[in-house]
Design an enzyme around this catalytic site. Structure first.
Site, PDB file in Angstrom:
ATOM      1  N   GLY A  52       0.794  -1.233   0.000  1.00 13.75           N
ATOM      2  CA  GLY A  52       0.000   0.000   0.000  1.00 13.75           C
ATOM      3  C   GLY A  52       0.828   1.286   0.000  1.00 13.75           C
ATOM      4  O   GLY A  52       1.771   1.420   0.784  1.00 13.75           O
ATOM      5  N   ASN A  73      -0.929  -9.567  11.601  1.00 16.82           N
ATOM      6  CA  ASN A  73       0.054  -8.512  11.340  1.00 16.82           C
ATOM      7  C   ASN A  73      -0.559  -7.145  11.608  1.00 16.82           C
ATOM      8  O   ASN A  73      -1.763  -6.946  11.461  1.00 16.82           O
ATOM      9  CB  ASN A  73       0.585  -8.591   9.897  1.00 16.82           C
ATOM     10  CG  ASN A  73      -0.195  -7.710   8.936  1.00 16.82           C
ATOM     11  OD1 ASN A  73       0.060  -6.511   8.818  1.00 16.82           O
ATOM     12  ND2 ASN A  73      -1.191  -8.299   8.282  1.00 16.82           N
ATOM     13  N   ALA A  74       0.320  -6.252  12.019  1.00 18.64           N
ATOM     14  CA  ALA A  74      -0.051  -4.836  12.124  1.00 18.64           C
ATOM     15  C   ALA A  74       1.170  -4.030  11.695  1.00 18.64           C
ATOM     16  O   ALA A  74       1.838  -3.395  12.507  1.00 18.64           O
ATOM     17  CB  ALA A  74      -0.480  -4.482  13.540  1.00 18.64           C
ATOM     18  N   CYS A  80      -7.885  -1.596   5.539  1.00 19.29           N
ATOM     19  CA  CYS A  80      -6.783  -2.044   6.380  1.00 19.29           C
ATOM     20  C   CYS A  80      -7.156  -1.941   7.849  1.00 19.29           C
ATOM     21  O   CYS A  80      -7.521  -0.862   8.323  1.00 19.29           O
ATOM     22  CB  CYS A  80      -5.528  -1.236   6.136  1.00 19.29           C
ATOM     23  SG  CYS A  80      -4.163  -1.872   7.123  1.00 19.29           S
ATOM     24  N   ILE A 117     -10.633 -10.876   0.287  1.00 17.51           N
ATOM     25  CA  ILE A 117     -10.825  -9.966   1.390  1.00 17.51           C
ATOM     26  C   ILE A 117      -9.486  -9.516   1.970  1.00 17.51           C
ATOM     27  O   ILE A 117      -8.463 -10.187   1.773  1.00 17.51           O
ATOM     28  CB  ILE A 117     -11.666 -10.598   2.537  1.00 17.51           C
ATOM     29  CG1 ILE A 117     -11.025 -11.886   3.051  1.00 17.51           C
ATOM     30  CG2 ILE A 117     -13.075 -10.805   2.115  1.00 17.51           C
ATOM     31  CD1 ILE A 117     -11.752 -12.510   4.256  1.00 17.51           C
TER      32      ILE A 117
HETATM   33  C1  LIG Z   1       2.168  -8.546   6.334  1.00 21.15           C
HETATM   34  C2  LIG Z   1       0.948  -8.176   5.534  1.00 21.15           C
HETATM   35  C3  LIG Z   1       0.865  -6.895   4.982  1.00 21.15           C
HETATM   36  C4  LIG Z   1      -0.270  -6.524   4.242  1.00 21.15           C
HETATM   37  N1  LIG Z   1      -0.322  -5.265   3.689  1.00 21.15           N
HETATM   38  C5  LIG Z   1      -1.398  -4.908   2.938  1.00 21.15           C
HETATM   39  C6  LIG Z   1      -1.456  -3.629   2.300  1.00 21.15           C
HETATM   40  O1  LIG Z   1      -0.518  -2.831   2.354  1.00 21.15           O
HETATM   41  N2  LIG Z   1      -2.579  -3.312   1.605  1.00 21.15           N
HETATM   42  C7  LIG Z   1      -3.634  -4.191   1.486  1.00 21.15           C
HETATM   43  O2  LIG Z   1      -4.638  -3.859   0.843  1.00 21.15           O
HETATM   44  N3  LIG Z   1      -3.586  -5.424   2.036  1.00 21.15           N
HETATM   45  C8  LIG Z   1      -2.500  -5.799   2.760  1.00 21.15           C
HETATM   46  N4  LIG Z   1      -2.446  -7.057   3.321  1.00 21.15           N
HETATM   47  C9  LIG Z   1      -3.582  -7.995   3.128  1.00 21.15           C
HETATM   48  C10 LIG Z   1      -3.292  -9.006   2.017  1.00 21.15           C
HETATM   49  O3  LIG Z   1      -3.096  -8.346   0.764  1.00 21.15           O
HETATM   50  C11 LIG Z   1      -4.451 -10.025   1.872  1.00 21.15           C
HETATM   51  O4  LIG Z   1      -5.652  -9.337   1.587  1.00 21.15           O
HETATM   52  C12 LIG Z   1      -4.659 -10.844   3.140  1.00 21.15           C
HETATM   53  O5  LIG Z   1      -3.443 -11.107   3.791  1.00 21.15           O
HETATM   54  C13 LIG Z   1      -5.388 -12.154   2.860  1.00 21.15           C
HETATM   55  O6  LIG Z   1      -4.658 -13.005   2.007  1.00 21.15           O
HETATM   56  P1  LIG Z   1      -3.630 -14.155   2.561  1.00 21.15           P
HETATM   57  O7  LIG Z   1      -4.356 -14.945   3.590  1.00 21.15           O
HETATM   58  O8  LIG Z   1      -3.266 -14.966   1.343  1.00 21.15           O
HETATM   59  O9  LIG Z   1      -2.462 -13.434   3.125  1.00 21.15           O
HETATM   60  C14 LIG Z   1      -1.328  -7.448   4.060  1.00 21.15           C
HETATM   61  C15 LIG Z   1      -1.228  -8.734   4.607  1.00 21.15           C
HETATM   62  C16 LIG Z   1      -0.103  -9.110   5.328  1.00 21.15           C
HETATM   63  C17 LIG Z   1      -0.026 -10.514   5.883  1.00 21.15           C
END
Ligand SMILES: Cc1cc2nc3c(=O)[nH]c(=O)nc-3n(C[C@H](O)[C@H](O)[C@H](O)COP(=O)(O)O)c2cc1C
Length: 305
Positions: A48, A71-72, A132, A193
């Protein structure tokens, strides 16, 4: 035998296969370029981007939980100009659509990033993060308040001709109406999502395991929830849906596609196995061949209910 056609169109973005990497889990590209061939991905979605650089939340910023990750990070990023200067030239060297995930604290922030990106070469689309869970103001609110959601999308739409992909919050009760609103506001596709608001506590110290106290849950633990929301959203709109949440292998991605997603994104799994997205591409191709399907498009929304 002829190879199945993996190509898909996501809101005007032509992808050679339906598998993207999810925002925030793939950096800006260089971090993974030595590990996998970026040209084999359907698209790269970068971390992002906001109008200004930001260093994110205090550590610890991630914690592993059962079948998932909280995560945060707090949307750490180099700012829109930093991205354009430091990373875009590198990404332009690949034959892969680059989708830029954007966020802000105000409508004007979103407008500013969208307008700046519209003016440069090499960007295939804009994913609008209104969901987010990890920053105190802005972003998440835009994804959960219908009026603010509409306001930010209408505003961003006026600032860019690039394909717009709002990224929906995992709103269990209202996913259909947010999906419809996105379509009405001129979105070219939707993605869902984002991670699910979550928390973990160290019982010995009675302290939160995350510096920000709460964070977002991602990974296999969220996958069935994401499949249900994608299935519902896909029925509510005509624009393409990008499904994500807990993809760890081909079957997880196929579930999203059968539920109605035109494309999928691999997120958390990139951290443990950077080859996951490419394994998913190969697995989808095998599946299509085994099932006698000539194109992945035939599988989209093919749930036999
Ligand atoms: C460490 C981390 C950072 C993320 N940063 C963003 C971000 O900057 N913008 C965003 O829209 N989603 C962000 N996400 C969400 C992911 O793009 C994704 O929507 C979410 O993790 C679900 O998919 P997954 O289970 O395959 O990780 C982040 C997820 C993680 C784990």
């Amino acid at each position: 035998m002829k190879k199945p056609d993996l190509g898909v169109e996501v809101g005007g973005i032509h992808m050679k296969n339906p598998v993207m990497v999810a925002s925030g889990t793939f950096g800006y590209g260089p971090e993974y370029a030595g590990l996998i061939d970026l040209n084999r991905l359907g698209a790269v979605v970068v971390k992002g981007i906001s109008p200004w650089p930001t260093s994110g939340n205090p550590p610890p910023r991630t914690v592993e939980v059962a079948s998932g990750l909280i995560n945060a990070i707090g949307l750490q990023n180099p700012g829109v100009q930093g991205f354009i200067d430091q990373y875009l030239p590198f990404l332009r060297g690949f034959d892969v659509p680059v989708i830029v995930n954007i966020w802000g604290r105000t409508v004007a922030d979103y407008e500013q990033v969208a307008e700046r990106l519209d003016a440069v070469e090499g960007i295939a689309g804009v994913e609008v993060n209104v969901s987010c869970p990890n920053i105190k103001e802005g972003s998440a609110l835009f994804g959960t308040d219908p009026d603010m959601f509409r306001r930010v999308l209408v505003a961003v739409r006026k600032k860019t001709r690039l394909p717009l992909i709002p990224k929906l919050a995992p709103d269990l009760a209202n996913i259909r109406s947010f999906a419809k609103t996105a379509e009405e506001c001129g979105a070219d596709a939707i993605s869902l999502i984002n991670s699910i608001p979550a928390m973990a506590i160290d019982v010995e110290t009675r302290r939160p395991k995350i510096g920000n106290v709460t964070g977002g849950l991602s990974g296999p633990a969220m996958h069935p929830i994401a499949v249900k929301l994608v299935w519902e959203a896909a029925q509510a709109v005509r624009i393409p849906v990008v499904g994500m949440g807990g993809i760890a292998g081909p079957a997880d991605a196929l579930e999203f596609i059968i539920a109605g997603a035109t494309a999928v994104a691999v997120g958390t799994a990139n951290f443990t196995d950077p080859s996951t997205a490419l394994r998913v591409v190969d697995g989808i191709e095998d599946y299509l061949a085994r099932h006698g399907l000539g194109a992945v498009r035939q599988l989209v929304g093919s749930l036999q209910a």
